[in-house]
Design a protein around this motif. Structure first.
Motif, mmCIF file in Angstrom:
data_model
loop_
_atom_site.group_PDB
_atom_site.id
_atom_site.type_symbol
_atom_site.label_atom_id
_atom_site.label_comp_id
_atom_site.label_asym_id
_atom_site.label_seq_id
_atom_site.Cartn_x
_atom_site.Cartn_y
_atom_site.Cartn_z
ATOM 1 N N PHE A 143 76.199 -89.476 -13.454
ATOM 2 C CA PHE A 143 77.140 -88.773 -12.524
ATOM 3 C C PHE A 143 77.458 -87.548 -13.356
ATOM 4 O O PHE A 143 77.380 -86.789 -12.406
ATOM 5 C CB PHE A 143 78.320 -89.851 -12.128
ATOM 6 N N MET A 159 74.836 -84.979 -12.625
ATOM 7 C CA MET A 159 74.408 -84.570 -11.071
ATOM 8 C C MET A 159 75.650 -83.766 -11.085
ATOM 9 O O MET A 159 75.366 -82.695 -10.422
ATOM 10 C CB MET A 159 74.812 -86.078 -10.359
ATOM 11 N N THR A 160 76.736 -83.878 -11.253
ATOM 12 C CA THR A 160 77.936 -82.909 -10.903
ATOM 13 C C THR A 160 77.569 -81.463 -11.779
ATOM 14 O O THR A 160 77.741 -80.326 -11.258
ATOM 15 C CB THR A 160 79.326 -83.435 -11.872
ATOM 16 N N ILE A 187 74.774 -79.539 -9.789
ATOM 17 C CA ILE A 187 75.438 -79.056 -8.475
ATOM 18 C C ILE A 187 76.194 -77.760 -8.937
ATOM 19 O O ILE A 187 76.003 -76.789 -8.191
ATOM 20 C CB ILE A 187 76.261 -80.077 -7.866
ATOM 21 N N GLN A 188 77.028 -77.789 -9.783
ATOM 22 C CA GLN A 188 78.095 -76.810 -10.227
ATOM 23 C C GLN A 188 77.049 -75.484 -10.691
ATOM 24 O O GLN A 188 77.526 -74.554 -10.721
ATOM 25 C CB GLN A 188 78.962 -77.038 -11.222
#
Lengths: 359, 359
Positions: B80, B83-84, B87-88
């Motif tokens: 996770f 993923m963060t 995206i960032q």
């Protein structure tokens, strides 16, 4: 009962629409599964879980889990909890998952199915009108705090069992949300389909027959598109008509403030205005506006900052190199994908929001 | 440089094996990606990250993340977090992920790739011998506290870039772990391939040429199988030779106590004994035992409870209705899948563990 067969790259599955189908769930199961794991939510459980269980229990080992109703269950936390329960119940690679509920349950259960032991079969039993859209096409996902559906995959179901009776227990706001997607399917499809939808009054009781006709037609439109482009490399993007601003509004207003379909309703109006500007044409903006108004779609938006909305649109999965991509209409039934540069977008959005307030 | 082309249900990709390939990473990228996101671990970073970056930076926007080395990074939490970050950093659906590292990095990055915005492309740059196995075939996953690789999917890479030079920086225990899988590939393939492997002394420096030959052959065996059965409905299961007890030992002893390959080494010995019992044949058990012993595989296991090991084997993804399924050998090069009932399994396992202690 009506049936539509959807062809995917790896299999095909039937979407069955009819009355009381939930009592016949077992008849739609085609393989010899080691066990069944039902995922449903706290609203649907009390209404329909027993009906489905009563159909399955004579022939299968069945376990279930109930997640809290609402979009917040599409989280990594709930996803992981379901995985843990499934393992502890002994679900294995030869098991089946059943998603009993609306779009949230379908998306979440589908993502669990696609990643449980590298993917197992699942069946959708949608209980909302909106789920006519999400249950077909194999898109499954959970949300990330940074955006909706950012974690997900493509995993088509083995069957979709649509019991129209279950649609009478959903509140008006959910009926509206579902019909916005039907309206979208009609607008990207043909003039006659839109003519059928634009006269629907959602505030009167919809007959099972009307519901079946509209859902069937909506699903046919969607199925025809996803069969041609499962992975959304081109025409599947047409299904995002109204979604660029729609998603941004949902996120900016806060999820739950407006429903998905309500956001899409306004998003379609905006996409029409952008289309009129880009192609120098006239679209049935007023017809759509009138239909949305008549059906109590919330069109009085609070004050919104253009810059923030545009940033949201850029975070959309469809954005390409940070330029916003929108689905426009060259006419009803003629969608097209265009990149819209920031300046035009800001100008058109400001004008559109002003127009909406003034009406 | 040698190249093997692997055909999958959805695409094909090249596995390239040679010297100094890490400096040429950019040459293996075939599409115009919006940006690149490298995932590597704390061991590999200091050795090879700069080499890869230097190849990419002139032409691409590149970001990277470094996860702690070790199996514990194959967790939902690290997944996770990645993923963060992705995206960032603005990674979008048209971006590329590069997995730079061993099997852990490959599995984790592959699972991120398969579920980031419903799946994006990724390239594997394996830096261990063991990863010759995991980097080919499209199996990607993270672990669940209840078992290894329980959360995952099938997602083939766009390319595998194998720089044999990177294999000289791995410790002996990792060389052993990798060669156990090569031995497995040889035993399920042909007598001559096994004859080539059984004389290898892992405690001397392996030449780049020998490494290339063994890796090529191992990958060829694997590729031929996964091309015929990507989703592991039948013959792909042959690749699990030695893994039923192997996985159980890894879990029961605690991950990190023995390596994956060390577990598989012992698992293959056991699978041979079970095969001899079931088919009433003689297999080269002593040859394999001698080879494992010579190369310092840990064969002195602590006292283990048969019941616990069998329960572990039942939790394996391959278990069917809670009966243990094993890959046996009818002869070298002739694998077969059999269900082994609990009584025979317990009897054979007890005998096997006793035999191992006595040797």
């Amino acid at each position: 009962m009506e049936t539509i067969t959807v062809q995917t790259s790896t299999n095909q599955y039937d979407v069955s629409i009819g009355k009381k189908l939930r009592f016949e769930t077992a008849n739609f199961i085609k393989k010899d599964y080691s066990s069944i794991f039902i995922i449903t939510d706290s609203n649907v459980e009390s209404l329909y879980l027993q009906d489905v269980l009563s159909s399955l229990k004579p022939n299968y080992t069945v376990n279930y889990t109930i997640v809290p109703a609402g979009e917040s269950s599409k989280s990594i936390r709930v996803y992981f909890d379901i995985m843990t329960q499934a393992i502890q119940y002994g679900l294995d690679r030869h098991g089946l998952i059943i998603a009993l509920g609306g779009g949230m349950v379908g998306d979440l259960s589908g993502f669990v199915s696609s990643t449980f032991m590298r993917g197992i079969d699942y069946i959708q039993i949608p209980t909302t009108i909106l789920a006519h859209d999400s249950s077909v096409g194999g898109k499954v996902a959970i949300n990330h705090p940074e955006g909706k559906n950012l974690i997900g995959s493509f995993h088509p179901p083995q069957a979709v069992i649509y019991d129209v009776e279950t649609l009478h227990t959903i509140p008006l706001t959910e009926i509206r949300s579902g019909y916005a997607e039907i309206a979208k399917h009609s607008l990207i499809h043909t003039e006659p389909f839109w003519d059928q939808i634009k006269v629907v009054n959602l505030k009167t009781l919809l007959s099972d027959e009307d519901l079946m006709v509209h859902l069937l037609k909506g699903i046919e439109v969607k199925a025809a598109i996803v069969e041609k482009d499962e992975r959304e490399s081109n025409i599947r993007q047409h299904l995002n008509f109204g979604h660029t601003l729609g998603h941004a509004l949902e996120a900016e207003l806060g999820y739950g403030e407006i429903t998905h379909g309500e956001g899409v309703g306004i998003g379609m109006l905006f996409a029409m205005r952008v289309s009129e500007f880009y192609y120098d044409i006239k679209l049935p903006y007023t017809e759509l506006f009138t239909w949305l108004k008549k059906n109590d779609f919330p069109l009085d938006l609070p004050q919104l900052q253009i810059g923030k909305l545009i940033n949201r649109m850029k975070k959309d999965k469809k954005a390409r190199n940070k330029t916003v991509q929108m689905v426009l209409l060259k006419s009803v039934g003629q969608p097209a994908i265009e990149l819209v540069d920031d300046n035009n977008l800001a100008m058109l959005l400001e004008k559109f929001l002003r127009e909406l307030v003034e009406k």
